[in-house]
Enzyme design. Structure first.
Site, short mmCIF file in Angstrom:
data_model
loop_
_atom_site.label_atom_id
_atom_site.label_comp_id
_atom_site.label_asym_id
_atom_site.label_seq_id
_atom_site.Cartn_x
_atom_site.Cartn_y
_atom_site.Cartn_z
N HIS A 1 -4.11 1.47 8.15
CA HIS A 1 -4.64 1.11 6.83
C HIS A 1 -6.14 0.91 6.92
O HIS A 1 -6.61 -0.10 7.45
CB HIS A 1 -3.97 -0.13 6.25
N HIS B 1 -8.41 14.84 0.28
CA HIS B 1 -7.76 15.90 -0.49
C HIS B 1 -8.15 17.25 0.11
O HIS B 1 -9.35 17.53 0.27
CB HIS B 1 -8.24 15.88 -1.94
N ASP C 1 0.20 16.38 -2.58
CA ASP C 1 -0.20 15.49 -3.66
C ASP C 1 0.83 15.58 -4.80
O ASP C 1 1.29 16.68 -5.16
CB ASP C 1 -1.60 15.86 -4.19
N HIS D 1 -6.24 3.44 0.19
CA HIS D 1 -5.98 3.76 1.60
C HIS D 1 -6.67 5.10 1.82
O HIS D 1 -6.38 6.07 1.09
CB HIS D 1 -4.46 3.86 1.83
N HIS E 1 -8.01 8.60 2.26
CA HIS E 1 -7.29 9.88 2.21
C HIS E 1 -8.25 11.00 1.87
O HIS E 1 -9.25 10.78 1.17
CB HIS E 1 -6.13 9.84 1.22
N CYS F 1 0.50 3.51 3.06
CA CYS F 1 1.12 2.93 4.26
C CYS F 1 2.63 3.18 4.22
O CYS F 1 3.24 3.54 5.22
CB CYS F 1 0.85 1.44 4.35
N CYS G 1 0.87 -1.18 0.00
CA CYS G 1 0.00 0.00 0.00
C CYS G 1 0.90 1.23 0.00
O CYS G 1 1.69 1.45 0.92
CB CYS G 1 -0.92 0.02 1.21
P1 AMP Z 1 -7.66 9.31 -5.39
O1 AMP Z 1 -7.93 9.42 -6.85
O2 AMP Z 1 -8.67 10.02 -4.54
O3 AMP Z 1 -7.43 7.88 -4.94
O4 AMP Z 1 -6.34 10.14 -5.14
C1 AMP Z 1 -5.07 9.61 -5.10
C2 AMP Z 1 -4.14 10.78 -5.10
O5 AMP Z 1 -2.88 10.34 -4.64
C3 AMP Z 1 -3.92 11.41 -6.47
O6 AMP Z 1 -4.29 12.79 -6.43
C4 AMP Z 1 -2.43 11.22 -6.75
O7 AMP Z 1 -1.86 12.31 -7.39
C5 AMP Z 1 -1.90 11.04 -5.33
N1 AMP Z 1 -0.68 10.26 -5.20
C6 AMP Z 1 -0.46 8.99 -5.66
N2 AMP Z 1 0.76 8.57 -5.32
C7 AMP Z 1 1.33 9.59 -4.62
C8 AMP Z 1 2.59 9.76 -3.98
N3 AMP Z 1 3.53 8.80 -3.97
N4 AMP Z 1 2.83 10.93 -3.35
C9 AMP Z 1 1.91 11.91 -3.35
N5 AMP Z 1 0.70 11.80 -3.91
C10 AMP Z 1 0.41 10.65 -4.55
ZN ZN Z 2 -2.45 1.54 3.50
#
Ligand code: AMP
Ligand code: ZN
Length: 114
Positions: free
Chosen positions: A46, A102, A30, A98, A100, A7, A4
């Site tokens: 998680h 925004h 992001d 996982h 999150h 994680c 993940c």
């Molecule tokens: P979601 O579409 O709501 O699942 O959003 C996932 C978000 O995670 C997206 O806006 C990606 O740009 C962001 N994301 C994915 N991998 C990373 C990472 N390693 N570091 C920072 N942001 C990430």
């Molecule tokens: Zn996780």
């Protein structure tokens, strides 16, 4: 949880630009910002998505909301406003499994999400 990505960000196995952190949550920039401010707030447990939340997880929800307040102040959008989004499922467009949130702002976002 193994494999993940968020994680691994909470344990620092994968680097991120950390905005705020405490024992329950981490907030980081992001990788693909959609606005001048785009920070993700993530529980250090998680939880796959908001539909998986249980009563035991409520302490994380409280911590996430408090962390969002801190992120808003740190990023300078506490007075100008911002939007909080959590995506779930196929139609919601969740890509990282996982939980999150925004935190998006730094410009006038208008009535539409995008
Ligand atoms: P979601 O579409 O709501 O699942 O959003 C996932 C978000 O995670 C997206 O806006 C990606 O740009 C962001 N994301 C994915 N991998 C990373 C990472 N390693 N570091 C920072 N942001 C990430
Ligand atoms: Zn996780």
């Amino acid at each position: 949880m193994e494999d993940c990505i968020f994680c691994k960000i909470t344990t620092k196995e994968i680097p991120s630009t950390i905005v705020y952190e405490n024992d329950k949550v981490i907030a980081f920039e992001d990788a693909h910002p959609v606005a001048p401010v785009h920070t993700l707030v993530v529980p250090k447990k998680h939880i796959a998505n908001m539909m998986e939340l249980t009563d035991e997880d409520m302490e994380y929800i409280v911590a996430i909301h408090k962390a969002i307040q801190e992120v808003a102040k740190i990023k300078g959008v506490d007075k100008t406003g911002f939007r909080v989004i959590t995506n779930y499922g196929e139609d919601g467009g969740q890509t990282v499994m996982h939980l999150h949130y925004h935190v998006i702002g730094g410009e006038h976002l208008g009535p539409k999400i995008r």
